[in-house]
Motif scaffolding. Sequence first.
Motif, PDB file in Angstrom:
ATOM      1  N   MET A 270       0.827  -1.208   0.000  1.00  0.00           N
ATOM      2  CA  MET A 270       0.000   0.000   0.000  1.00  0.00           C
ATOM      3  C   MET A 270       0.858   1.253   0.000  1.00  0.00           C
ATOM      4  O   MET A 270       0.573   2.222  -0.717  1.00  0.00           O
ATOM      5  CB  MET A 270      -0.924  -0.009   1.227  1.00  0.00           C
ATOM      6  N   LEU A 271       1.945   1.260   0.784  1.00  0.00           N
ATOM      7  CA  LEU A 271       2.834   2.425   0.797  1.00  0.00           C
ATOM      8  C   LEU A 271       3.615   2.541  -0.511  1.00  0.00           C
ATOM      9  O   LEU A 271       3.953   3.654  -0.941  1.00  0.00           O
ATOM     10  CB  LEU A 271       3.797   2.322   1.983  1.00  0.00           C
TER      11      LEU A 271
ATOM     12  N   LEU B 167       1.204   4.170  -2.892  1.00  0.00           N
ATOM     13  CA  LEU B 167       0.483   5.302  -2.305  1.00  0.00           C
ATOM     14  C   LEU B 167       0.690   6.588  -3.105  1.00  0.00           C
ATOM     15  O   LEU B 167       1.811   7.061  -3.249  1.00  0.00           O
ATOM     16  CB  LEU B 167       0.975   5.522  -0.869  1.00  0.00           C
TER      17      LEU B 167
ATOM     18  N   LEU C 111      -3.413  11.542  -1.516  1.00  0.00           N
ATOM     19  CA  LEU C 111      -4.348  10.989  -0.532  1.00  0.00           C
ATOM     20  C   LEU C 111      -4.098  11.502   0.878  1.00  0.00           C
ATOM     21  O   LEU C 111      -4.916  11.292   1.766  1.00  0.00           O
ATOM     22  CB  LEU C 111      -4.282   9.457  -0.554  1.00  0.00           C
ATOM     23  N   GLY C 112      -2.944  12.121   1.132  1.00  0.00           N
ATOM     24  CA  GLY C 112      -2.707  12.772   2.413  1.00  0.00           C
ATOM     25  C   GLY C 112      -2.184  11.852   3.498  1.00  0.00           C
ATOM     26  O   GLY C 112      -1.825  10.688   3.265  1.00  0.00           O
TER      27      GLY C 112
ATOM     28  N   VAL D 126      -3.613  10.440   6.181  1.00  0.00           N
ATOM     29  CA  VAL D 126      -4.380   9.264   6.611  1.00  0.00           C
ATOM     30  C   VAL D 126      -3.980   8.040   5.797  1.00  0.00           C
ATOM     31  O   VAL D 126      -3.869   6.925   6.319  1.00  0.00           O
ATOM     32  CB  VAL D 126      -5.892   9.526   6.498  1.00  0.00           C
ATOM     33  N   ALA D 127      -3.754   8.250   4.510  1.00  0.00           N
ATOM     34  CA  ALA D 127      -3.374   7.140   3.635  1.00  0.00           C
ATOM     35  C   ALA D 127      -1.970   6.635   3.938  1.00  0.00           C
ATOM     36  O   ALA D 127      -1.603   5.542   3.490  1.00  0.00           O
ATOM     37  CB  ALA D 127      -3.464   7.566   2.172  1.00  0.00           C
ATOM     38  N   TYR D 128      -1.171   7.412   4.675  1.00  0.00           N
ATOM     39  CA  TYR D 128       0.125   6.906   5.129  1.00  0.00           C
ATOM     40  C   TYR D 128      -0.017   6.180   6.457  1.00  0.00           C
ATOM     41  O   TYR D 128       0.581   5.124   6.673  1.00  0.00           O
ATOM     42  CB  TYR D 128       1.132   8.053   5.282  1.00  0.00           C
TER      43      TYR D 128
ATOM     44  N   VAL E  86      -2.640   4.642   7.845  1.00  0.00           N
ATOM     45  CA  VAL E  86      -3.377   3.363   7.824  1.00  0.00           C
ATOM     46  C   VAL E  86      -2.456   2.194   7.445  1.00  0.00           C
ATOM     47  O   VAL E  86      -2.406   1.182   8.158  1.00  0.00           O
ATOM     48  CB  VAL E  86      -4.598   3.451   6.882  1.00  0.00           C
ATOM     49  N   PRO E  87      -1.685   2.279   6.339  1.00  0.00           N
ATOM     50  CA  PRO E  87      -0.737   1.187   6.061  1.00  0.00           C
ATOM     51  C   PRO E  87       0.321   1.032   7.155  1.00  0.00           C
ATOM     52  O   PRO E  87       0.744  -0.093   7.444  1.00  0.00           O
ATOM     53  CB  PRO E  87      -0.087   1.598   4.733  1.00  0.00           C
TER      54      PRO E  87
ATOM     55  N   GLN F 299       8.313   5.506  -2.111  1.00  0.00           N
ATOM     56  CA  GLN F 299       7.689   4.403  -2.843  1.00  0.00           C
ATOM     57  C   GLN F 299       8.707   3.327  -3.202  1.00  0.00           C
ATOM     58  O   GLN F 299       8.421   2.122  -3.096  1.00  0.00           O
ATOM     59  CB  GLN F 299       6.996   4.944  -4.095  1.00  0.00           C
TER      60      GLN F 299
END
Length: 502
Positions: free
Chosen positions: A359-360, A363, A367-368, A370-372, A374-375, A451
């Motif tokens: 996911m990271l 990513l 997405l900001g 939160v998207a970092y 959560v994974p 990434q």
Amino acid sequence: MLKPRVKAGDAVGAAGRRPAAVDWALVSLALAMLLSSLGTSIASVGLPTLAQAYQASFQAVQWVVLAYLIAITTLIVSVGWLGDVIGRRRLLLVGIGLFTTASALCGAAPTLGALIAARVAQGLGAAIMMALALALVGEAVAKERRGSAMGLLGSMSAIGTALGPSLGGLLIAELGWRAIFWFNLPLGVLAGLLAYRYLPGDGLAPRANLRDFDFGGMSLLAVTLAAYALAMTAGQGGPGWRNGGLLLLALVAGGFFVWLETRVASPLIRLGMFRDPVLSAGLTTSALVATVIMATLVVGPFYLARTLGLDAMLVGLLMSAGPAAAALGGVPAGRLVDRLGAPPLTLVGLAGMAAGSSMLWLLPPALGAVAYVVPLVIITTSYALFQTANNTAVAADARPDQRGVISGMLSLSRNLGLITGASLMGAVFAYGARATDVTLASAVSVAAGMQMTFAVAMGLICLAIAIAWAGRRRLLPAPADVAEAASSMPGGGAESGYQNSA
């Protein structure tokens, strides 16, 4: 005066002891794990203050952290062996006492050199506590509760890592930098008193003669590990003649160590134990996973600050979500291991880490935060499950007279992974960002470096999954062997069945 609840020489197993005594024994081991992990993270936040207090460069005060980490890495296997010889409870009490005394000396250090020397002693105490806390679980806790106990120790280690920076900052702001070391004193005294009273005794006679101690092997292993740790940390792990020379020294000393261990009567590490697929897979996967965990600590702050533009306070808050998730997940993970078994949950934990890393890797920065996060939480929670299951599986197969050494090797593999991760993943991050100095890279470059780092991390986790699966497969009986065993039992194979030790 406090008297030991379980006297030395008593033939009382963990299952036969009163629940209250077992719980207090576990509290003493948990405090030992908390103190040893807190010793690393709480000091790192004080480096700028120490540089100012001693009028020293950042490179010089860095040794306040490095001396502690290298002492642990270098000595942890040796102290595990020593615990197997002279008694684990006995040596754990020495380790707690040494750590507590060294903490007082750190707080009173008049010069930077004296502080670094005291940190070496503190690291030796921490090595004893880390190695023997895991080993003593097998003696202090009944078998059906060992998964939960391992989960608790893992949680305390994560809590120490997560709590250190914020607690250290608070203590420095209110009481000065010396308080970050004096804070250990009451906790160390409490851990020592509880361990003395509630841990089961070692017996009256040592299990081997100290004259049999493999001093040559210990020295060669210490040189190997110290040279490797220095190679990974000198110049922030960048390539250079110094790093290459230290790696060559580590390789040569390691080769002599292996040669010596096959010739001495009482080796520090019996190389034949690595034929055990559970132990070999457990140590290798532990190092690979720790390498990935270090990537979250190395890359995360740069991504959150440079790419997402967050301030330092918010970066610190979001970064603490990972260790906090690992701390909260440790005890539930232990209960799952007790209920479902360690081998399948080792693979589940690794699969979760692979999912979070992928996911990271994919990513998009748009997405900001939160998207970092959560994974990150998925990775660290899965790590808590993996670590609990892996430690439980390895400890379950350990012979009683080798628990100290094996516990030390588990901690060593984790430390080597962290040291390697700081260097390897940092280099991958810089390469992906196309920058020699990541602090000056653009937001887009930092995102690209992040990434690439987690693409490599996913590859390492996939390798760990393959190793763990192969180790488990080696334990499964061949169909022909099962049929032969079943047919040889009374009543034939249809009614007998079999149990898989994996």
